[in-house]
Write a protein that holds these residues in place. Structure first.
Motif, PDB file in Angstrom:
ATOM      1  N   MET A 191       0.560  45.058  54.159  1.00 47.79           N
ATOM      2  CA  MET A 191       0.323  46.358  53.536  1.00 47.79           C
ATOM      3  C   MET A 191      -0.196  46.202  52.106  1.00 47.79           C
ATOM      4  O   MET A 191      -1.114  46.900  51.679  1.00 47.79           O
ATOM      5  CB  MET A 191       1.624  47.170  53.549  1.00 47.79           C
ATOM      6  CG  MET A 191       1.413  48.655  53.395  1.00 47.79           C
ATOM      7  SD  MET A 191       2.966  49.533  53.348  1.00 47.79           S
ATOM      8  CE  MET A 191       3.328  49.686  55.083  1.00 47.79           C
ATOM      9  N   GLN A 192       0.395  45.220  51.381  1.00 49.26           N
ATOM     10  CA  GLN A 192      -0.065  44.990  50.006  1.00 49.26           C
ATOM     11  C   GLN A 192      -1.506  44.485  49.981  1.00 49.26           C
ATOM     12  O   GLN A 192      -2.283  44.842  49.107  1.00 49.26           O
ATOM     13  CB  GLN A 192       0.850  43.985  49.310  1.00 49.26           C
ATOM     14  CG  GLN A 192       2.184  44.591  48.918  1.00 49.26           C
ATOM     15  CD  GLN A 192       3.112  43.549  48.365  1.00 49.26           C
ATOM     16  OE1 GLN A 192       3.154  42.429  48.839  1.00 49.26           O
ATOM     17  NE2 GLN A 192       3.869  43.913  47.359  1.00 49.26           N
ATOM     18  N   ASP A 205      -3.752  45.169  52.360  1.00 50.58           N
ATOM     19  CA  ASP A 205      -4.565  46.338  52.719  1.00 50.58           C
ATOM     20  C   ASP A 205      -4.827  47.209  51.494  1.00 50.58           C
ATOM     21  O   ASP A 205      -5.922  47.734  51.320  1.00 50.58           O
ATOM     22  CB  ASP A 205      -3.843  47.188  53.776  1.00 50.58           C
ATOM     23  CG  ASP A 205      -4.027  46.623  55.173  1.00 50.58           C
ATOM     24  OD1 ASP A 205      -4.883  45.730  55.334  1.00 50.58           O
ATOM     25  OD2 ASP A 205      -3.313  47.059  56.094  1.00 50.58           O
ATOM     26  N   LEU A 206      -3.802  47.340  50.670  1.00 53.83           N
ATOM     27  CA  LEU A 206      -3.928  48.168  49.472  1.00 53.83           C
ATOM     28  C   LEU A 206      -5.064  47.637  48.601  1.00 53.83           C
ATOM     29  O   LEU A 206      -5.924  48.398  48.148  1.00 53.83           O
ATOM     30  CB  LEU A 206      -2.609  48.137  48.708  1.00 53.83           C
ATOM     31  CG  LEU A 206      -2.505  49.084  47.524  1.00 53.83           C
ATOM     32  CD1 LEU A 206      -2.449  50.511  48.007  1.00 53.83           C
ATOM     33  CD2 LEU A 206      -1.265  48.774  46.698  1.00 53.83           C
ATOM     34  N   MET A 207      -5.082  46.311  48.392  1.00 51.71           N
ATOM     35  CA  MET A 207      -6.152  45.702  47.601  1.00 51.71           C
ATOM     36  C   MET A 207      -7.499  45.937  48.262  1.00 51.71           C
ATOM     37  O   MET A 207      -8.501  46.146  47.603  1.00 51.71           O
ATOM     38  CB  MET A 207      -5.901  44.198  47.449  1.00 51.71           C
ATOM     39  CG  MET A 207      -4.772  43.856  46.490  1.00 51.71           C
ATOM     40  SD  MET A 207      -4.870  44.800  44.983  1.00 51.71           S
ATOM     41  CE  MET A 207      -4.826  43.543  43.769  1.00 51.71           C
ATOM     42  N   GLN A 208      -7.502  45.916  49.588  1.00 53.58           N
ATOM     43  CA  GLN A 208      -8.731  46.158  50.352  1.00 53.58           C
ATOM     44  C   GLN A 208      -9.242  47.576  50.086  1.00 53.58           C
ATOM     45  O   GLN A 208     -10.430  47.784  49.867  1.00 53.58           O
ATOM     46  CB  GLN A 208      -8.425  45.957  51.841  1.00 53.58           C
ATOM     47  CG  GLN A 208      -9.546  46.280  52.785  1.00 53.58           C
ATOM     48  CD  GLN A 208     -10.367  45.039  53.094  1.00 53.58           C
ATOM     49  OE1 GLN A 208     -10.108  43.967  52.560  1.00 53.58           O
ATOM     50  NE2 GLN A 208     -11.373  45.197  53.931  1.00 53.58           N
ATOM     51  N   THR A 209      -8.325  48.555  50.068  1.00 50.83           N
ATOM     52  CA  THR A 209      -8.776  49.930  49.840  1.00 50.83           C
ATOM     53  C   THR A 209      -9.325  50.105  48.421  1.00 50.83           C
ATOM     54  O   THR A 209     -10.124  50.998  48.190  1.00 50.83           O
ATOM     55  CB  THR A 209      -7.656  50.970  50.056  1.00 50.83           C
ATOM     56  OG1 THR A 209      -6.688  50.809  49.026  1.00 50.83           O
ATOM     57  CG2 THR A 209      -6.993  50.831  51.406  1.00 50.83           C
ATOM     58  N   TYR A 210      -8.886  49.246  47.490  1.00 53.30           N
ATOM     59  CA  TYR A 210      -9.435  49.328  46.124  1.00 53.30           C
ATOM     60  C   TYR A 210     -10.743  48.562  46.017  1.00 53.30           C
ATOM     61  O   TYR A 210     -11.296  48.453  44.937  1.00 53.30           O
ATOM     62  CB  TYR A 210      -8.457  48.743  45.104  1.00 53.30           C
ATOM     63  CG  TYR A 210      -7.146  49.482  45.014  1.00 53.30           C
ATOM     64  CD1 TYR A 210      -7.096  50.856  45.244  1.00 53.30           C
ATOM     65  CD2 TYR A 210      -5.978  48.825  44.687  1.00 53.30           C
ATOM     66  CE1 TYR A 210      -5.886  51.532  45.169  1.00 53.30           C
ATOM     67  CE2 TYR A 210      -4.775  49.486  44.616  1.00 53.30           C
ATOM     68  CZ  TYR A 210      -4.735  50.840  44.858  1.00 53.30           C
ATOM     69  OH  TYR A 210      -3.553  51.506  44.779  1.00 53.30           O
TER      70      TYR A 210
END
Lengths: 260, 380
Positions: free
Chosen positions: B274-275, B277-282
């Motif tokens: 999840m962490q 993925d978060l970087m991916q969304t940024y």
């Protein structure tokens, strides 16, 4: 131009036990300013659809446009804010620093960072907690901070994946109310994944009822509730009728489910 | 709660009773076996101490009580050691049964004093800090006293186990040699080898993380290097890099490289999906997500490696000096002084190594606390 335009989208995962059809023939159009809920039993692909919109999964066939461009381009333009099931705040950063994280990555200047941190903390009622670490806050406060982090990017699209799923009923009601007033204030487009019928009906302008195996859209229900919704709207006959329609849609979708 | 208080009181009273009984018995034996005046005085002192503190124990005067017990027990031990000092003429057999009874009695009282200090409840930060220092110091001091009393009482041969006082004397006499050895082994071989080994392990871990090809090729080789026996590597390093400290630093590098490599590789994959993925969304770049997410997440692993390596490095450097060295260095000193039966010097070097190793580890642990305060194992 719709904010999200999905046409004939299918998504298949290849696993060791053979292909899994997570999404099949999805057609969905989300207009700017809509609040769209994706609801359905687990395994119906609602989270996969949201992740495909966010470019965290890639479609196998069909077309998907976000703001008129491909999901990857939209992601690279930081066109959306994504809120996960868990707050997923970094424990070594204070709340304020966590909100600054996407801004640092985007290369936004210090002064602007401070301004947005302040604004968004106030927006989610956490103005006094910027200096705290995530593990010093309750679960509900952490999730609010993660919403503030998504808003700080100032996207016109907010993707939320069961953000309140792990919270208790009272906190959940409170956050639903806050989210609704936030949406009214900022006029953002929201796509919201949930498995709670009252939550979906209370929040949405459109409710997308999905059914599993393969994941597909069973029915799209447009809500006729007024935009201004106090919590006690949930006891009105209009609300209950709408909730009933969603429930029947879910049940009908389930009965089509043929065991393999 | 009430139960634990009662049981503690019972324990303390039992300690006092036993100590008192042993002291009285020792005094009787002393009187019967021929008078050893100063030791008799010690017995009387211990009995008196038991009498005084008996009433204080159930009360809340823990500081006072602990202090009295400590002073009296330590003084008794000191008296026991006195007539046996070199040059004095023992009138009666000083190491008879009464000696041991008295020693045990004093030790029991010291135990009771630590119990007293350990049960002090205070909210003051200064006092808490002081107590956290005091209790291990008391414990350590009595470990040494016990060692001294035993080696002297049993007349243990110097070569087998010298008394702490003998080691301390040797230490004080040879500080210049010890300092030179410390400089050669610790400040040069250990620290330089440690920095280079840990640094290389870390950098290679980053390279491995970046390229799957290296992951398949380098990790097994790293594994192989770590399995090399130090007694085989050390002489080869001496041949390659000469007799002086660089060959020892090379051994230290070989020893510390692998723990750092595997720990960093493991740490870099410790972040949750999840962490990431978060970087991916940024739309974060590789380096952004490395510095902002994966390295902080890897810090607890990296500090583990640093701590493990701090002891490995010291062992490696000392052992490596057994295989060829100039005439200075802790390992060299240990191997030659053992050959000359100067066991007290060996112990002095061991003391230096123990203190240096503990301080090294302690400093690392402090830095770790500073950097990973957020980790669940460190939160207060």
């Amino acid at each position: 131009m719709p904010t999200i335009d999905v046409k004939e989208l299918s998504l298949t995962f290849t696993t060791r036990d053979g292909p899994v059809h997570a999404l099949s023939n999805i057609n969905l159009s989300v207009q700017a300013g809509d609040f769209v809920s994706l609801i359905g039993p687990s395994g119906c692909g609602k989270t996969t659809l949201l992740r495909a919109i966010a470019d965290l999964e890639q479609a196998t066939s069909g077309s998907l446009l976000v703001n008129g461009v491909s999901p990857e381009e939209a992601r690279l333009q930081r066109a959306y804010g994504y809120v996960f099931q868990a707050a997923s705040l970094y424990p070594w950063r204070t709340i304020a620093k966590n909100i600054a994280l996407p801004l640092e990555i985007m290369g936004i200047g210090r002064a602007e960072q401070q301004k947005r941190i302040k604004e968004n903390l106030a927006l989610v009622d956490l103005a006094d907690f910027g200096k705290k670490y995530p593990w010093q806050l309750s679960g509900g406060m952490q999730q609010r901070a993660s919403i503030a982090r998504a808003l700080a990017v100032e996207p016109n699209l907010l993707l939320m994946d069961e953000p309140f799923g792990a919270l208790d009923e009272i906190v959940r009601d409170h956050l639903n109310e806050q989210l609704l007033s936030l949406w009214a204030k900022t006029n953002k487009t929201v796509v919201f994944v949930t498995h709670s019928i009252p939550e979906a009906v209370y929040l949405s302008t459109h409710i997308v009822v999905m059914s599993p195996r393969p994941g597909r859209i069973h029915e799209i229900i447009t809500s006729d509730l007024p935009k201004d919704r106090p919590l006690n709207i949930r006891e009105t006959p209009e609300f209950l009728a709408l909730a009933n329609r969603v429930r029947e849609g879910l049940r009908a979708g389930h009965s089509e489910d043929v065991p393999v | 709660m009430a139960d634990s208080i009662t049981s503690r009181r019972t324990l303390e009273q039992a300690l006092l009773l036993a100590a008192g009984a042993l002291a009285i018995l020792s005094a009787l034996l002393n009187l019967v076996g021929g008078l050893h005046l100063i030791q008799l005085l010690a017995s009387v002192g211990l009995v008196a101490c038991v009498g005084i503190t008996w009433k204080l124990v159930p009360a809340t005067a823990r500081w006072k009580c602990g202090f009295i017990l400590f002073v009296v027990s330590t003084t008794a031990a000191y008296i026991l050691l006195q007539p046996l000092a070199p040059g004095s003429e023992p009138e009666v057999a000083p190491h008879g049964t009464h000696y041991w009874l008295l020693a045990i009695s004093a030790w029991l009282l010291a135990w009771a004093s630590v119990e007293q200090f350990a049960s002090v409840k205070t909210l003051s930060k200064v006092l808490t800090f002081f107590l956290r220092l005091l209790i291990p110091i008391l414990f350590g001091a009595w470990l040494l006293l016990g060692w001294e009393l035993t080696t002297r009482g049993l007349d243990v041969p110097q070569v087998l186990l010298p008394a702490p006082s003998v080691i301390a004397e040797r230490f004080a006499m040879s500080t210049d040699i010890l300092w030179a050895d410390f400089k050669q082994t610790f400040l040069k071989a250990v620290l330089i080898g440690y920095a280079m080994g840990c640094g290389a392990g870390f950098l290679v871990a980053l390279a491995i993380d970046r390229s799957p090809f290296l992951q398949r090729g380098l990790l097994p080789i790293g594994n192989l290097v770590s399995a090399l026996p130090i007694v085989g590597v050390a002489p080869i390093m001496v041949m390659w890099f000469g007799f002086d400290w660089p060959s020892k630093a090379a051994v230290v590098i070989v020893m510390t490289f692998f723990p750092m490599l595997v720990n960093t590789v493991a740490g870099l994959s410790a972040s949750s999906a999840m962490q990431r993925d978060l970087m991916q969304t940024y739309a974060a770049s590789y380096w952004q997500s490395l510095f902002k997410l994966r390295l902080p997440e890897a810090l607890p692993f990296i500090f583990n490696a640093l701590k493990i390596n701090s002891t490995l490095a010291l062992i490696g450097a000392i052992v490596a000096e057994f295989f060829g060295t100039p005439i200075v260095g802790m390992g060299f000193r240990i191997s030659t002084e053992v050959g000359r039966m100067n066991v007290d010097m060996v112990w002095a070097e061991i003391a230096v190594a123990a203190v240096a190793g503990s301080l090294f580890y302690g400093v690392l642990a402090l830095i770790e606390r500073l950097f990973t305060f957020w980790h669940p194992s460190m939160r207060q």
